[in-house]
Motif scaffolding. Structure first.
Motif, PDB file in Angstrom:
ATOM      1  N   CYS A   1      50.319 -11.628  20.724  1.00  0.00           N
ATOM      2  CA  CYS A   1      51.009 -10.852  19.683  1.00  0.00           C
ATOM      3  C   CYS A   1      52.202 -11.568  19.059  1.00  0.00           C
ATOM      4  CB  CYS A   1      51.439  -9.483  20.197  1.00  0.00           C
ATOM      5  SG  CYS A   1      50.056  -8.363  20.348  1.00  0.00           S
TER       6      CYS A   1
ATOM      7  N   TYR B   1      44.506  -5.919  29.560  1.00  0.00           N
ATOM      8  CA  TYR B   1      44.242  -6.163  28.128  1.00  0.00           C
ATOM      9  C   TYR B   1      44.014  -4.832  27.415  1.00  0.00           C
ATOM     10  CZ  TYR B   1      42.817 -10.862  29.797  1.00  0.00           C
ATOM     11  OH  TYR B   1      42.742 -12.095  30.387  1.00  0.00           O
TER      12      TYR B   1
ATOM     13  N   THR C   1      44.533  -7.982  22.874  1.00  0.00           N
ATOM     14  CA  THR C   1      45.944  -8.182  23.205  1.00  0.00           C
ATOM     15  C   THR C   1      46.091  -8.228  24.722  1.00  0.00           C
ATOM     16  OG1 THR C   1      46.707  -6.985  21.262  1.00  0.00           O
ATOM     17  CG2 THR C   1      48.235  -7.134  23.089  1.00  0.00           C
TER      18      THR C   1
ATOM     19  N   TRP D   1      43.583  -4.525  20.270  1.00  0.00           N
ATOM     20  CA  TRP D   1      44.820  -4.553  19.496  1.00  0.00           C
ATOM     21  C   TRP D   1      45.023  -3.265  18.684  1.00  0.00           C
ATOM     22  CZ3 TRP D   1      45.722  -4.163  14.252  1.00  0.00           C
ATOM     23  CH2 TRP D   1      47.015  -4.472  13.837  1.00  0.00           C
TER      24      TRP D   1
END
Lengths: 242, 295
Positions: free
Chosen positions: A235, A205, A95, A208
């Motif tokens: 996302c 980053y 992410t 996730w």
């Protein structure tokens, strides 16, 4: 796109960082430099007003909403020089939390001391620091303590002078160089004693995790996130299909 | 443990003997005298205080401050103001010559407002004050505006031997942030913690930079004991250490609300985990070592 070699993976696990020399070059670097310069020109008046009002920091100048400003700032998020490494280290579940398109004025102190960004209980947290212009060692260069990302590193020391940090490694670099680091590890920006501001981009980053980033966060640029991989990275789509 | 209040104001009603400027909260007939202050201090176990000039920068407007310092040399030290930035040396030396005034307060720097522009400290309006203070070992009492706070590290780096005391938790007022509350007290509306921290916390590397823990009433968005400021107090403690922090009340603005006695306990509320040694330093030890060893 190629991910880390076994040697690179072992180095990452041992030291917590990887260097990418000339990761950006040629037209792509020039495109980024032009966009950076334009954003600075466009946003500087508001920054100065914010400083005067006490609502914006003078110690660093971050371009607001860079993804909305120029596609090059989106394109570097999954840039082939580092994206496969990030994906590998995040087990394919990555992410983007935020970009920092940052100008760092020269001054006799650092805007931030030695620190780790998150505790070990946080999902794997990584940053890519991209030098937009050359950064000499005394020009506010990024610095890291190799190995400090490990769970047994203990608390981050706070030496009175930044360059008194044991085991530190300073990363001078050329425009287009990038450093990927595990941000559990201790890092800082060294003092910029030159007369030139440091220009860099820091991409943040994380591996996730459910609910960490709202689908709304990047909704305003959804029309420019056209591939399934990008939509997951930003996302807009769920990481795991129902 | 004897406490030292590191920042208060005293003033007499306007007279030929004690001329001063008047303002909304210091009208000509108002007075907040040293005797009133000493009585309040005594009731709360506070032994000494630093009197910060109010009512004008001119030499003659310091008359009441000098009178108080001369009358109570064992109880007070003073911080003066400077009128002439071009030739500040004579006024600084005259004010300091009695022994009570140990430093000078600056609420502007006169430096480059664009942090990306070249910084030449010798071109700053207040450079001569800093230079002379360094030469004479005067203290710089600092309350810079947000617009110029980024200039401060350059000056401190030029004069690292100077003792510099950031006022009011190192908050730096922003343009448009200042007003008066319903009790007529200063109120400064700024983010908490202050964004100027990126230019102030890094100053811990200079061992003579201190921060005064005062003015909570003006910066907090909550009533006493101002719980929204606890995080910032903690950050200042972790960064600078107790031997560089000084408690103060900013009397008389706080006498009605929250009251002087309450403010003698504000550090306990902000920093409940202090050791006895740390508390003793913040509540007086730091000021005793850094300020009352002078004059």
């Amino acid at each position: 796109m190629t991910g880390p070699t076994s040697e690179e993976r072992a180095f990452w696990e041992e030291h917590g960082y990887l260097e990418f020399e000339h990761a950006l070059a040629g037209d792509q670097l020039q495109r980024l430099q032009r966009a950076f310069k334009q954003a600075v020109t466009d946003c500087k008046p508001d920054w100065l007003e914010g400083i005067a009002r006490g609502t914006a920091p003078a110690a660093h100048f971050d371009i607001p909403n860079p993804f909305q400003r120029d596609d090059v700032f989106i394109d570097i998020v999954d840039y082939p020089a580092w994206y496969p490494y990030l994906m590998d280290f995040a087990d394919g579940e990555l992410t983007i939390l935020a970009p920092q398109v940052r100008t760092l004025p020269a001054q006799p102190i650092s805007y931030v001391g030695w620190h780790g960004d998150v505790p070990q209980t946080n999902p794997l947290h990584m940053k890519v620091q991209i030098y937009v212009e050359d950064v000499p060692a005394d020009g506010g260069a990024f610095a890291y303590v190799p190995g400090s990302h490990k769970p047994d590193a203990g608390p981050c020391p706070r030496p009175r002078l930044l360059d008194a940090m044991p085991g530190r490694k300073v990363f001078p670099g050329k425009a287009g160089d990038a450093i990927l680091f595990n941000s559990y590890g201790w890092h800082t920006s060294m003092i910029n004693t030159t007369s030139t501001a440091r220009k860099s981009i820091i991409l943040i980053y994380e591996k996730w995790s459910e609910g960490k980033v709202s689908p709304d966060r990047y909704a305003s640029i959804a029309d420019r996130l056209t591939t399934p991989a990008r939509r997951r990275l930003f996302c807009l789509d769920t990481m795991h299909a129902a | 443990m004897a406490m030292i209040d590191a920042h208060v104001h005293v003033f007499a009603s306007v007279s030929n003997e004690f001329p001063r400027q008047v303002s909304g909260n210091t009208p000509g007939e108002r007075e907040a005298t040293a005797e009133q202050l000493l009585e309040t201090m005594a009731a709360c176990g506070v032994e000494k205080a630093v009197l910060v000039q109010i009512g004008g920068e001119e030499l003659e407007q310091h008359a009441y401050l000098r009178h108080c310092l001369k009358s109570y040399p064992d109880r007070f030290r003073g911080i003066g103001l400077v009128a002439d930035l071009e030739h500040p040396e004579e006024q600084m030396d005259r004010l300091a010559s009695d022994g009570g005034i140990i430093g000078f307060r600056l609420s502007s720097i006169g430096g480059e407002r664009d942090p990306l522009a070249p910084m030449d400290v010798t071109s700053f309006d207040t450079y001569k004050i800093w230079k002379h203070a360094a030469e004479k070992d005067y203290v710089i009492w600092l309350y810079p505006p947000a617009a110029e706070n980024h200039c401060v590290p350059f000056l401190i780096d030029a004069f690292p031997e100077l003792t510099v005391v950031f006022n009011h938790m190192a908050y730096c007022p922003g343009e448009g942030s200042f007003s008066h509350d319903e009790m007529g007290r200063p109120h400064i509306d700024l983010p908490n913690p202050p964004v100027t921290r990126y230019n102030t916390l890094g100053l811990y590397q200079y061992p003579n930079v201190c921060v005064k823990l005062s003015g909570q009433y003006a910066f907090s968005k909550e009533p006493y004991p101002y719980p929204d400021l606890a995080g910032w107090h903690g950050a200042l403690l972790r960064t600078f250490g107790a031997d560089r922090l000084m408690w103060a009340t900013d009397s008389p603005w706080i006498l009605e609300e929250p009251g002087y006695e309450n403010l003698t306990r504000v550090i306990d509320a902000q920093l409940p985990d202090l050791s006895e040694e740390q508390r003793a330093l913040i509540m007086g030890g730091t000021a005793r070592a850094r300020l009352f060893s002078r004059g």
